[in-house]
Write a protein that holds these residues in place. Structure first.
Motif, PDB file in Angstrom:
ATOM      1  N   VAL A  69      -2.009  36.476  85.073  1.00 33.97           N
ATOM      2  CA  VAL A  69      -2.852  36.181  83.922  1.00 33.97           C
ATOM      3  C   VAL A  69      -1.926  35.938  82.741  1.00 33.97           C
ATOM      4  CG1 VAL A  69      -4.567  37.080  82.308  1.00 33.97           C
ATOM      5  CG2 VAL A  69      -4.803  37.544  84.747  1.00 33.97           C
ATOM      6  N   SER A  70      -2.104  34.803  82.096  1.00 31.59           N
ATOM      7  CA  SER A  70      -1.345  34.455  80.902  1.00 31.59           C
ATOM      8  C   SER A  70      -2.276  34.577  79.707  1.00 31.59           C
ATOM      9  CB  SER A  70      -0.836  33.018  81.021  1.00 31.59           C
ATOM     10  OG  SER A  70      -0.299  32.579  79.792  1.00 31.59           O
ATOM     11  N   ARG A  71      -1.794  35.223  78.663  1.00 32.42           N
ATOM     12  CA  ARG A  71      -2.583  35.362  77.431  1.00 32.42           C
ATOM     13  C   ARG A  71      -1.759  34.860  76.263  1.00 32.42           C
ATOM     14  NH1 ARG A  71      -5.018  41.386  78.402  1.00 32.42           N
ATOM     15  NH2 ARG A  71      -6.658  40.730  79.828  1.00 32.42           N
ATOM     16  N   LEU A  72      -2.382  34.008  75.455  1.00 27.42           N
ATOM     17  CA  LEU A  72      -1.814  33.578  74.184  1.00 27.42           C
ATOM     18  C   LEU A  72      -2.566  34.322  73.098  1.00 27.42           C
ATOM     19  CD1 LEU A  72      -1.363  29.726  74.518  1.00 27.42           C
ATOM     20  CD2 LEU A  72       0.410  31.395  74.014  1.00 27.42           C
ATOM     21  N   LEU A  73      -1.831  35.016  72.233  1.00 25.90           N
ATOM     22  CA  LEU A  73      -2.420  35.865  71.196  1.00 25.90           C
ATOM     23  C   LEU A  73      -2.313  35.162  69.846  1.00 25.90           C
ATOM     24  CD1 LEU A  73      -0.660  39.143  72.348  1.00 25.90           C
ATOM     25  CD2 LEU A  73      -2.862  38.236  73.115  1.00 25.90           C
ATOM     26  N   PHE A  74      -3.426  35.104  69.116  1.00 25.42           N
ATOM     27  CA  PHE A  74      -3.485  34.388  67.847  1.00 25.42           C
ATOM     28  C   PHE A  74      -3.896  35.315  66.710  1.00 25.42           C
ATOM     29  CE2 PHE A  74      -4.119  31.361  71.210  1.00 25.42           C
ATOM     30  CZ  PHE A  74      -3.372  30.269  70.826  1.00 25.42           C
ATOM     31  N   HIS A  75      -3.092  35.334  65.650  1.00 29.75           N
ATOM     32  CA  HIS A  75      -3.401  36.064  64.423  1.00 29.75           C
ATOM     33  C   HIS A  75      -3.813  35.018  63.390  1.00 29.75           C
ATOM     34  CE1 HIS A  75      -0.932  38.963  66.618  1.00 29.75           C
ATOM     35  NE2 HIS A  75      -1.552  39.885  65.907  1.00 29.75           N
ATOM     36  N   THR A  76      -5.060  35.052  62.978  1.00 36.29           N
ATOM     37  CA  THR A  76      -5.612  33.978  62.156  1.00 36.29           C
ATOM     38  C   THR A  76      -5.565  34.297  60.664  1.00 36.29           C
ATOM     39  OG1 THR A  76      -7.872  34.806  62.261  1.00 36.29           O
ATOM     40  CG2 THR A  76      -7.175  33.339  64.020  1.00 36.29           C
ATOM     41  N   VAL A  77      -5.574  33.228  59.893  1.00 38.85           N
ATOM     42  CA  VAL A  77      -5.742  33.345  58.450  1.00 38.85           C
ATOM     43  C   VAL A  77      -7.137  33.936  58.226  1.00 38.85           C
ATOM     44  CG1 VAL A  77      -6.030  31.968  56.340  1.00 38.85           C
ATOM     45  CG2 VAL A  77      -4.209  31.403  57.968  1.00 38.85           C
ATOM     46  N   PRO A  78      -7.292  34.894  57.303  1.00 40.07           N
ATOM     47  CA  PRO A  78      -8.623  35.478  57.065  1.00 40.07           C
ATOM     48  C   PRO A  78      -9.688  34.403  56.831  1.00 40.07           C
ATOM     49  CG  PRO A  78      -6.962  36.727  55.876  1.00 40.07           C
ATOM     50  CD  PRO A  78      -6.269  35.511  56.450  1.00 40.07           C
ATOM     51  N   GLY A  79     -10.804  34.575  57.507  1.00 35.26           N
ATOM     52  CA  GLY A  79     -11.921  33.640  57.390  1.00 35.26           C
ATOM     53  C   GLY A  79     -11.827  32.435  58.309  1.00 35.26           C
ATOM     54  N   LYS A  80     -10.761  32.316  59.093  1.00 36.26           N
ATOM     55  CA  LYS A  80     -10.556  31.135  59.950  1.00 36.26           C
ATOM     56  C   LYS A  80     -10.718  31.427  61.436  1.00 36.26           C
ATOM     57  CE  LYS A  80      -9.580  28.261  56.652  1.00 36.26           C
ATOM     58  NZ  LYS A  80     -10.424  27.097  56.371  1.00 36.26           N
ATOM     59  N   THR A  81     -11.108  32.645  61.797  1.00 39.53           N
ATOM     60  CA  THR A  81     -11.187  32.992  63.217  1.00 39.53           C
ATOM     61  C   THR A  81     -12.199  32.128  63.966  1.00 39.53           C
ATOM     62  OG1 THR A  81     -10.524  35.246  62.680  1.00 39.53           O
ATOM     63  CG2 THR A  81     -11.474  34.895  64.856  1.00 39.53           C
ATOM     64  N   GLY A  82     -13.339  31.840  63.360  1.00 38.37           N
ATOM     65  CA  GLY A  82     -14.335  30.975  64.003  1.00 38.37           C
ATOM     66  C   GLY A  82     -13.791  29.585  64.261  1.00 38.37           C
ATOM     67  N   GLU A  83     -13.039  29.050  63.312  1.00 38.16           N
ATOM     68  CA  GLU A  83     -12.437  27.730  63.481  1.00 38.16           C
ATOM     69  C   GLU A  83     -11.377  27.763  64.584  1.00 38.16           C
ATOM     70  OE1 GLU A  83     -10.333  24.340  60.663  1.00 38.16           O
ATOM     71  OE2 GLU A  83     -11.318  26.057  59.718  1.00 38.16           O
ATOM     72  N   VAL A  84     -10.599  28.842  64.631  1.00 35.53           N
ATOM     73  CA  VAL A  84      -9.598  28.998  65.693  1.00 35.53           C
ATOM     74  C   VAL A  84     -10.295  29.074  67.048  1.00 35.53           C
ATOM     75  CG1 VAL A  84      -7.903  30.605  66.679  1.00 35.53           C
ATOM     76  CG2 VAL A  84      -7.790  29.993  64.257  1.00 35.53           C
ATOM     77  N   GLU A  85     -11.393  29.785  67.114  1.00 36.46           N
ATOM     78  CA  GLU A  85     -12.151  29.883  68.368  1.00 36.46           C
ATOM     79  C   GLU A  85     -12.569  28.495  68.847  1.00 36.46           C
ATOM     80  OE1 GLU A  85     -16.315  31.799  69.988  1.00 36.46           O
ATOM     81  OE2 GLU A  85     -15.450  32.593  68.151  1.00 36.46           O
ATOM     82  N   GLN A  86     -13.041  27.661  67.950  1.00 38.78           N
ATOM     83  CA  GLN A  86     -13.439  26.302  68.329  1.00 38.78           C
ATOM     84  C   GLN A  86     -12.231  25.493  68.806  1.00 38.78           C
ATOM     85  OE1 GLN A  86     -16.641  25.335  68.695  1.00 38.78           O
ATOM     86  NE2 GLN A  86     -16.964  27.491  68.166  1.00 38.78           N
ATOM     87  N   GLU A  87     -11.096  25.664  68.149  1.00 40.78           N
ATOM     88  CA  GLU A  87      -9.876  24.965  68.563  1.00 40.78           C
ATOM     89  C   GLU A  87      -9.410  25.442  69.938  1.00 40.78           C
ATOM     90  OE1 GLU A  87      -8.353  22.343  67.309  1.00 40.78           O
ATOM     91  OE2 GLU A  87      -9.769  22.222  65.648  1.00 40.78           O
TER      92      GLU A  87
END
Length: 101
Positions: free
Chosen positions: A3-21
């Motif tokens: 299992v490979s996992r890429l971990l993302f720390h988002t700019v506050p308020g941008k997590t929903g946009e990151v999820e779409q990306e």
């Protein structure tokens, strides 16, 4: 199985946009021959934990490496990566796990 996992720390308020990306990344991984990926959005976590995770499985490390090579060499991925960089507080980190049982 791995299992490979890429971990993302988002700019506050941008997590929903990151999820779409990351859903777009899932489609690109599939096109590169990878297994169906999953997008995980943090609901509750310890401080410092990532806000979003992209997870995929691979039968072995060579298959995973080939999928990554094929994906990262594509122009679509390069454009996607550039777009993502403005949404993150740090570069994504990869973790690879052996599935134990």
């Amino acid at each position: 199985m791995y299992v490979s996992r890429l971990l993302f720390h988002t700019v506050p308020g941008k997590t929903g946009e990151v999820e779409q990306e990351l859903k777009k990344l899932r489609d690109m991984v599939r096109s590169a021959g990878g297994a169906q990926g999953r997008v995980l959005h943090t609901h509750f976590a310890s401080p410092g934990a990532p806000d979003a995770v992209f997870e995929q499985e691979a039968p072995d490390l060579s298959a995973l490496e080939e999928q990554i090579r094929k994906l990262t060499s594509s122009g679509d991925f390069q454009t996607w990566s550039h777009r993502m960089s403005g949404l993150l507080t740090q570069s994504p980190k990869r973790e690879v796990y052996i599935v134990a049982g």
